[in-house]
Design a protein around this motif. Structure first.
Motif, short mmCIF file in Angstrom:
data_model
loop_
_atom_site.label_atom_id
_atom_site.label_comp_id
_atom_site.label_asym_id
_atom_site.label_seq_id
_atom_site.Cartn_x
_atom_site.Cartn_y
_atom_site.Cartn_z
N THR A 233 0.92 -1.24 -0.03
CA THR A 233 -0.14 0.09 0.08
C THR A 233 0.82 1.54 -0.04
O THR A 233 0.28 2.50 -0.40
CB THR A 233 -1.02 -0.01 1.18
OG1 THR A 233 -0.11 -0.17 2.46
CG2 THR A 233 -2.00 -1.12 1.08
N SER A 234 2.02 1.18 0.25
CA SER A 234 3.05 2.23 0.43
C SER A 234 4.24 2.06 -0.43
O SER A 234 5.07 1.12 -0.11
CB SER A 234 3.21 2.63 1.74
OG SER A 234 4.41 3.84 1.85
N PRO A 259 -2.30 -2.59 -4.38
CA PRO A 259 -3.32 -1.45 -3.70
C PRO A 259 -2.49 -0.32 -3.27
O PRO A 259 -2.85 -0.03 -1.95
CB PRO A 259 -4.20 -2.54 -2.86
CG PRO A 259 -3.11 -3.35 -2.37
CD PRO A 259 -2.49 -3.96 -3.62
N ILE A 260 -1.55 0.18 -3.86
CA ILE A 260 -0.87 1.39 -3.42
C ILE A 260 -1.55 2.66 -3.43
O ILE A 260 -2.14 3.13 -4.36
CB ILE A 260 0.54 1.56 -4.29
CG1 ILE A 260 1.16 0.39 -4.46
CG2 ILE A 260 1.03 2.77 -3.89
CD1 ILE A 260 2.55 0.52 -5.20
N THR A 261 -1.71 3.03 -2.09
CA THR A 261 -2.48 4.68 -2.13
C THR A 261 -1.56 5.60 -1.49
O THR A 261 -2.12 6.76 -1.61
CB THR A 261 -3.39 4.20 -1.19
OG1 THR A 261 -3.02 3.87 0.11
CG2 THR A 261 -4.70 3.07 -1.55
N LEU A 289 -4.45 7.19 -6.46
CA LEU A 289 -3.68 7.59 -5.18
C LEU A 289 -4.27 8.74 -4.16
O LEU A 289 -4.90 9.47 -4.70
CB LEU A 289 -2.30 8.18 -5.92
CG LEU A 289 -0.98 8.14 -4.94
CD1 LEU A 289 -0.63 6.64 -4.84
CD2 LEU A 289 0.01 9.10 -5.57
N THR A 290 -4.10 8.21 -2.75
CA THR A 290 -4.69 9.23 -2.04
C THR A 290 -3.62 10.08 -1.16
O THR A 290 -4.07 11.02 -0.58
CB THR A 290 -5.31 8.56 -1.04
OG1 THR A 290 -4.77 7.49 -0.28
CG2 THR A 290 -6.69 7.86 -1.64
N LEU A 315 -6.53 12.68 -4.37
CA LEU A 315 -5.59 12.82 -3.03
C LEU A 315 -6.18 13.53 -2.09
O LEU A 315 -7.11 14.61 -2.08
CB LEU A 315 -4.50 14.11 -3.70
CG LEU A 315 -3.43 13.40 -4.38
CD1 LEU A 315 -2.33 14.55 -4.95
CD2 LEU A 315 -2.68 12.31 -3.82
N THR A 316 -6.05 13.00 -0.80
CA THR A 316 -6.60 13.29 0.46
C THR A 316 -5.30 14.02 1.14
O THR A 316 -5.71 14.83 2.22
CB THR A 316 -7.16 12.49 1.18
OG1 THR A 316 -6.21 11.25 1.37
CG2 THR A 316 -8.36 11.88 0.58
N SER A 317 -3.97 13.67 1.04
CA SER A 317 -2.73 14.19 1.51
C SER A 317 -1.68 14.65 0.72
O SER A 317 -1.51 13.73 -0.17
CB SER A 317 -2.29 13.14 2.52
OG SER A 317 -1.23 13.57 3.44
#
Length: 358
Positions: A233-234, A259-261, A289-290, A315-317
């Motif tokens: 995920t990272s 599932p890389i976010t 991507l978030t 994107l959230t961050s």
């Protein structure tokens, strides 16, 4: 009386004595199971690894006489949570001395049912040794590193960091087609790569093998199929190796099939045109991507940063690092696309960037 006639409490006192040679602990560990479970944990503790199942930092030696050899013999290590592997610097004239160490580490990782967090330090920071290579070197490097990275994915790694190194990063060149014939060839190449799962070309440009080094592409990738769900995920990219072919293709396939976010790109220097091409491909590969972090990136324009961010609508961050002593991401925004962050909840960036977004 023999050594084995002594109780474990006495043996522990002997082994923990600083005057007892550490190398002897490794020798005792292979004599019998009892000494193995007594001596080897003390050996790890002496080398600042009190809990190797939880966290270890391994510096591999060119001769193979390193901590990985001891970890590989440990019968009581069945899981590995956080592992950092620092690979030795190979010959500056050949990539091949490094490859057996990649294989050693891959074999070690293969022992475990899963690993959580892995950091690979491929070389010293700012080293650009073996940036070019012929077809034999390219094929060997791409397949060996790709096999290691894919093993980490299959072992359900959740957090992967790749640091430093410039191996084979100049084995490809960015070419643009200007004639009609070149455009037709480019179109055919793009179709070919779409069929094979790659996407190493864009509108009016393509990554092409450096003619003076060879013709073979030797791209590596993550398979679209897996025997069990992937958990990566990272992804933290701190090496130009994963931002340029042949291993850029692995990065793109990982972004597509894992599932890389969260993606972090830092401590990398590329030519501006390479940044433009690589980030274009990456944005297409990870539209969901978030979380994104960009820092200490040299020779990248602020316009390219804005364009890249604008292609990631979920994107959230977002974190954009500061420019330090003419290094890092630029802080002056000129003409560029203003990203529309409809879901962004966290933004850390230089003041000029934030004002530009507003």
């Amino acid at each position: 009386a023999s050594l084995l006639s002594l109780p474990n409490e006495v043996l522990s006192i002997i082994f923990e004595n600083p005057k007892f040679p550490a190398d002897y602990l490794c020798i005792l560990a292979v004599l019998c199971r009892r000494l193995h479970f007594l001596a080897l944990p003390i050996y790890f503790a002496r080398n600042s690894m009190p809990s190797p199942q939880k966290s270890v930092v391994i510096s591999l030696h060119p001769d193979g006489m390193d901590m990985l050899a001891a970890l590989n013999m440990a019968l009581f290590i069945s899981t590995m949570e956080d592992i950092t592997c620092i690979f030795p610097h190979p010959s500056c004239t050949s990539i091949f001395p490094l490859l057996p160490h990649l294989c050693r580490f891959r074999s070690f990782i293969s022992r475990f049912p899963s690993v959580k967090s892995v950091t690979l330090q491929l070389d010293a920071r700012n080293s650009m040794c073996n940036a070019a290579g012929d077809d034999v070197a390219l094929r060997a490097w791409s397949s060996t590193l790709g096999a290691l990275l894919n093993t980490l994915v299959e072992k359900r790694c959740t957090d992967l960091t790749v640091r430093y190194g410039g191996y084979l990063t100049r084995s490809y060149q960015l070419s643009s087609g200007k004639t009609k014939r070149a455009k037709r060839v480019l179109k055919s190449i793009k179709k070919l790569f779409r069929r094979s799962g790659g996407a190493m070309a864009g509108k009016g440009w393509e990554f092409r093998r450096a003619a003076d080094q060879g013709r073979e592409r030797a791209l590596t990738s993550v398979s679209s199929k897996s025997s069990r769900p992937r958990t990566l995920t990272s992804l933290r990219i701190q090496s130009a190796v994963l931002m340029t072919p042949p291993c850029l293709n692995w990065t793109l396939s990982a972004l597509r099939f894992c599932p890389i976010t969260s993606l972090s790109i830092s401590q990398i220097s590329l030519e501006n045109e390479l940044w433009k091409a690589s980030l274009t491909l990456i944005a297409k590969a990870c539209p969901k991507l978030t979380s994104l972090s960009l820092s200490e990136l040299e020779t990248i324009s602020d316009v390219e940063i804005l364009k890249f961010c604008s292609r990631l609508p979920r994107l959230t961050s977002l974190r954009i690092g500061y420019n330090e002593e003419a290094r890092g991401t630029p802080t002056r925004c000129r003409n560029g696309i203003v990203p529309e962050f409809r879901t962004l909840t966290s933004l850390v960036a230089p003041a000029n960037f934030i004002l530009y977004f507003l």
